[in-house]
Design a protein around this motif. Structure first.
Motif, PDB file in Angstrom:
ATOM      1  N   ASP A  74       0.598  -1.363   0.043  1.00  0.00           N
ATOM      2  CA  ASP A  74       0.050  -0.255   0.025  1.00  0.00           C
ATOM      3  C   ASP A  74       0.860   1.370   0.185  1.00  0.00           C
ATOM      4  N   ALA A  75       2.160   1.222   0.058  1.00  0.00           N
ATOM      5  CA  ALA A  75       3.109   2.522  -0.035  1.00  0.00           C
ATOM      6  C   ALA A  75       4.329   2.117  -0.432  1.00  0.00           C
ATOM      7  N   THR A  76       5.034   3.035  -1.049  1.00  0.00           N
ATOM      8  CA  THR A  76       6.261   3.270  -1.428  1.00  0.00           C
ATOM      9  C   THR A  76       7.136   4.236  -1.091  1.00  0.00           C
ATOM     10  N   LEU A  77       8.151   3.945  -0.680  1.00  0.00           N
ATOM     11  CA  LEU A  77       9.317   5.213   0.033  1.00  0.00           C
ATOM     12  C   LEU A  77      10.613   5.152  -1.193  1.00  0.00           C
ATOM     13  N   ALA A  78      10.855   6.432  -1.468  1.00  0.00           N
ATOM     14  CA  ALA A  78      12.182   6.471  -2.318  1.00  0.00           C
ATOM     15  C   ALA A  78      12.747   7.636  -1.947  1.00  0.00           C
ATOM     16  N   CYS A  79      13.951   7.633  -1.657  1.00  0.00           N
ATOM     17  CA  CYS A  79      14.976   8.819  -1.254  1.00  0.00           C
ATOM     18  C   CYS A  79      16.358   8.417  -1.460  1.00  0.00           C
ATOM     19  N   PRO A  80      17.338   9.469  -1.514  1.00  0.00           N
ATOM     20  CA  PRO A  80      18.773   9.294  -1.668  1.00  0.00           C
ATOM     21  C   PRO A  80      19.071   8.730  -0.524  1.00  0.00           C
ATOM     22  N   MET A  81      20.229   7.827  -0.579  1.00  0.00           N
ATOM     23  CA  MET A  81      20.744   7.174   0.728  1.00  0.00           C
ATOM     24  C   MET A  81      21.109   8.344   1.726  1.00  0.00           C
ATOM     25  N   ASP A  82      21.737   9.366   1.365  1.00  0.00           N
ATOM     26  CA  ASP A  82      22.199  10.266   2.277  1.00  0.00           C
ATOM     27  C   ASP A  82      21.057  11.323   3.050  1.00  0.00           C
ATOM     28  N   ARG A  83      19.716  11.066   2.535  1.00  0.00           N
ATOM     29  CA  ARG A  83      18.970  11.621   3.139  1.00  0.00           C
ATOM     30  C   ARG A  83      17.608  10.739   3.774  1.00  0.00           C
ATOM     31  N   VAL A  84      18.294   9.454   4.559  1.00  0.00           N
ATOM     32  CA  VAL A  84      17.510   8.733   5.207  1.00  0.00           C
ATOM     33  C   VAL A  84      16.857   9.296   6.510  1.00  0.00           C
ATOM     34  N   GLN A  85      17.361  10.040   7.072  1.00  0.00           N
ATOM     35  CA  GLN A  85      16.996  10.705   8.333  1.00  0.00           C
ATOM     36  C   GLN A  85      15.605  11.328   7.911  1.00  0.00           C
ATOM     37  N   THR A  86      15.309  11.817   6.853  1.00  0.00           N
ATOM     38  CA  THR A  86      14.167  12.538   6.659  1.00  0.00           C
ATOM     39  C   THR A  86      12.885  11.873   6.426  1.00  0.00           C
ATOM     40  N   VAL A  87      13.058  10.415   6.731  1.00  0.00           N
ATOM     41  CA  VAL A  87      12.078   9.348   6.635  1.00  0.00           C
ATOM     42  C   VAL A  87      10.796   9.961   7.760  1.00  0.00           C
ATOM     43  N   ARG A  88      11.662   9.990   8.865  1.00  0.00           N
ATOM     44  CA  ARG A  88      10.463  10.707  10.107  1.00  0.00           C
ATOM     45  C   ARG A  88       9.719  11.835   9.693  1.00  0.00           C
ATOM     46  N   ASP A  89      10.324  12.810   8.681  1.00  0.00           N
ATOM     47  CA  ASP A  89       9.562  13.970   8.044  1.00  0.00           C
ATOM     48  C   ASP A  89       8.524  13.367   7.379  1.00  0.00           C
ATOM     49  N   VAL A  90       8.669  12.509   6.650  1.00  0.00           N
ATOM     50  CA  VAL A  90       7.484  11.762   5.762  1.00  0.00           C
ATOM     51  C   VAL A  90       6.538  11.403   6.590  1.00  0.00           C
ATOM     52  N   VAL A  91       6.850  10.691   7.454  1.00  0.00           N
ATOM     53  CA  VAL A  91       5.780  10.012   8.551  1.00  0.00           C
ATOM     54  C   VAL A  91       5.058  11.225   9.168  1.00  0.00           C
ATOM     55  N   ALA A  92       5.876  12.183   9.554  1.00  0.00           N
ATOM     56  CA  ALA A  92       5.142  13.401  10.304  1.00  0.00           C
ATOM     57  C   ALA A  92       4.229  14.279   9.186  1.00  0.00           C
ATOM     58  N   ALA A  93       4.420  14.044   7.854  1.00  0.00           N
ATOM     59  CA  ALA A  93       3.579  14.756   6.963  1.00  0.00           C
ATOM     60  C   ALA A  93       2.421  13.895   6.863  1.00  0.00           C
ATOM     61  N   LEU A  94       2.634  12.288   6.737  1.00  0.00           N
ATOM     62  CA  LEU A  94       1.435  11.469   6.516  1.00  0.00           C
ATOM     63  C   LEU A  94       0.394  11.630   7.822  1.00  0.00           C
ATOM     64  N   LYS A  95       1.271  11.682   9.018  1.00  0.00           N
ATOM     65  CA  LYS A  95       0.326  11.676  10.276  1.00  0.00           C
ATOM     66  C   LYS A  95      -0.715  13.038  10.169  1.00  0.00           C
ATOM     67  N   ALA A  96       0.033  14.236   9.736  1.00  0.00           N
ATOM     68  CA  ALA A  96      -0.522  15.729   9.319  1.00  0.00           C
ATOM     69  C   ALA A  96      -1.944  15.492   8.518  1.00  0.00           C
ATOM     70  N   GLU A  97      -1.717  14.725   7.461  1.00  0.00           N
ATOM     71  CA  GLU A  97      -2.761  14.745   6.528  1.00  0.00           C
ATOM     72  C   GLU A  97      -3.783  13.684   7.030  1.00  0.00           C
ATOM     73  N   GLY A  98      -3.752  12.817   8.064  1.00  0.00           N
ATOM     74  CA  GLY A  98      -4.598  11.925   8.567  1.00  0.00           C
ATOM     75  C   GLY A  98      -4.379  10.513   7.930  1.00  0.00           C
ATOM     76  N   SER A  99      -3.214  10.208   7.464  1.00  0.00           N
ATOM     77  CA  SER A  99      -3.205   8.967   6.543  1.00  0.00           C
ATOM     78  C   SER A  99      -3.183   7.702   7.548  1.00  0.00           C
ATOM     79  N   ARG A 100      -3.869   6.857   7.109  1.00  0.00           N
ATOM     80  CA  ARG A 100      -3.814   5.683   8.081  1.00  0.00           C
ATOM     81  C   ARG A 100      -2.506   4.619   7.615  1.00  0.00           C
ATOM     82  N   LEU A 101      -1.944   5.126   6.642  1.00  0.00           N
ATOM     83  CA  LEU A 101      -0.414   4.479   6.310  1.00  0.00           C
ATOM     84  C   LEU A 101       0.380   4.450   7.499  1.00  0.00           C
TER      85      LEU A 101
END
Length: 476
Positions: A331-358
């Motif tokens: 149900d989901a795909t993540l793509a990011c540069p290897m040197d930006r892996v710490q930003t995955v938390r920002d992705v999760v925070a943005a999904l939470k902000a939009e109320g995503s069940r993912l």
């Protein structure tokens, strides 16, 4: 590691283990979700990170000296996973009603520790770390117990091998011998230049998040540093700790106690350690092909180098990627540069902000009786595949806003609707009208598979009123 008599005797008599298994692992989204966090996943090896931690701890501690603290949502899955290692551990699981960070979780475990032995030592271990060289780990615990017996609060530090900005650091003080040092201070996740300086100077260790201390001495420090938590703790005879959980501070053991007390000691680890806290760590520790790629699942990679490519949801086809992470679930795909892996938390925070069940769950959700998979959903309908384990029984329940239609695909179903029981076999079906009391069970010896079609204006999981439940989930 084989259990040696001196180590086993020392810890069996003097020390208890508290394993923290309540984290959410947001940096490993989309594999790690709130309802199935990274410690419950198989990420490295043949067993989950929790099982690897528990197996390591059982090499030293007897089962009745091991306590696993987890979230209420995970307690049944945790119990199932640890029971594979030792059935006696099923009674050693402690459930937090909601997450309140590491300090309250440790105190929940200490309630059981001091009940068993007020003079005991306590060792705290995260459940999601990868540790190699168990013999060195055991030796470091023995050294730490000697220091803790002197009323020292002992943590474990790992010698850095790169300028890591995702870890906390421990500043080394005086050399106390035996790989132990006093602690000058703590540094929370430095920038790259600072981390690089720490690496070159050799003055700092990574903070592993493992501790060993006298339970009595630690609680004395809680009373001094966190009076609100201390009052909550002291009232536990009148009000059980879990009942007051919503009203206590959300605070880590580092901020609440460790960084406020003196006489802290660090043991420099003789074992290999990694917290598997990011996709970069998964890549670094994974088996690489000739092009430096780590590949898992149904992946077609053309002209790719230095990539982490994972698919758990169909064919993942990629071409010409360099130093990239791609993780695909159903149900989901993540793509990011290897040197930006710490930003995955920002992705999760943005999904939470939009109320995503993912953020919360996968399409397959595990329950104490089995699991269900959402196959399709739309306005006012949802289709699930439900699998009930042999001998398992769902709660007696009803829904205010939806009706259901069940079709047996495989196995035998024992169904009860408004106190009318019936047996259904393959290709037979039953309607569950809105607001009717119903129950589903598997009386057979093979898994029961059914298709459930829900219809109604509200189809979320909180529209459940339970009347009876063998797993204790009825609201009182």
């Amino acid at each position: 590691m084989t259990r040696t008599e001196p180590v086993a005797t020392r810890f069996a008599e003097d020390c208890h283990a508290i394993i923290l298994a309540g984290g959410s692992g947001t940096r490993l989204w989309p594999l790690s979700r709130t309802l199935l966090p990274k410690q419950l996943l198989v990420l490295g090896g043949a067993s989950t990170l929790l099982q690897q931690t528990v197996a390591r701890v059982l090499e030293i501690f007897p089962p009745d000296h091991v306590w696993v603290v987890t979230n209420e949502e995970h307690v049944f899955e945790v119990r199932k996973q640890v029971a594979v290692l030792d059935p006696a551990l099923k009674g050693q699981i402690l459930a937090e009603p909601l997450s309140r960070n590491t300090l309250p979780a440790i105190m929940l475990g200490l309630d059981k520790v001091v009940e068993a032995d007020p003079k005991a030592l306590a060792a705290v271990f995260p459940s999601d770390h990868l540790i190699r060289n168990g013999a060195a780990w055991a030796a470091d615990l023995v050294r730490a117990s000697e220091l803790a017996a002197q009323k020292r609060f002992v943590t474990f530090g790992v010698r850095p091998d790169k300028p890591e900005t995702g870890y906390g650091y421990i500043a080394l003080g005086d050399d106390l011998g035996g790989n132990a040092y006093s602690v000058k201070g703590f540094v929370e996740k430095p920038d790259f230049l600072t981390a690089d300086r720490f690496l070159r100077e050799g003055t700092h260790l990574w903070n592993s998040g493992m501790f060993l201390f006298s339970a009595k001495h630690f609680l004395t420090q809680v009373a001094r540093c966190e009076p609100v938590l201390w009052d909550w703790w002291m009232a536990r005879d009148e009000t059980p700790l879990v009942r007051g959980y919503r009203d206590i501070p959300d605070i880590s053991v580092d901020y609440g106690v460790v960084e406020k007390i003196d006489n802290i000691t660090v043991v420099r680890a003789g074992f290999e350690w990694d917290d598997l806290g990011s996709w970069e760590a998964m890549y670094r520790l994974g088996d690489k092909d000739a092009d430096g790629n780590v590949i898992r699942g149904d992946v077609l990679a053309l002209n790719c180098t230095g990539c982490l490519l994972i698919s758990e949801g169909g064919k993942l086809a990629v071409s010409g990627l360099r130093d990239t992470i791609m993780v695909q679930t159903r149900d989901a795909t993540l793509a990011c540069p290897m040197d930006r892996v710490q930003t995955v938390r920002d992705v999760v925070a943005a999904l939470k902000a939009e109320g995503s069940r993912l953020v919360e769950s996968h399409v397959t959700v595990y329950r104490p009786w089995g699991n269900y998979t959402v196959l399709e959903e739309g306005p006012q309908y949802k289709i699930k595949r439900i699998q009930v384990s042999p001998g398992a029984r769902l709660s007696s329940q009803m829904h205010h806003h939806r009706s259901e239609h069940w079709v047996v695909v495989d196995g035998t179903a024992e169904v009860e609707v408004n106190n009318e029981p019936r047996i259904l076999v393959e290709n037979q079906s039953v309607d569950i009208p809105k607001a009717s009391q119903h129950r589903l069970a598997n009386p057979g010896k093979v898994p029961l598979d059914i298709i459930e079609i829900q219809s109604g204006p509200y189809l979320e999981e909180d529209d459940i009123v339970r009347f009876d439940d063998v797993y204790g989930r009825v609201q009182k």
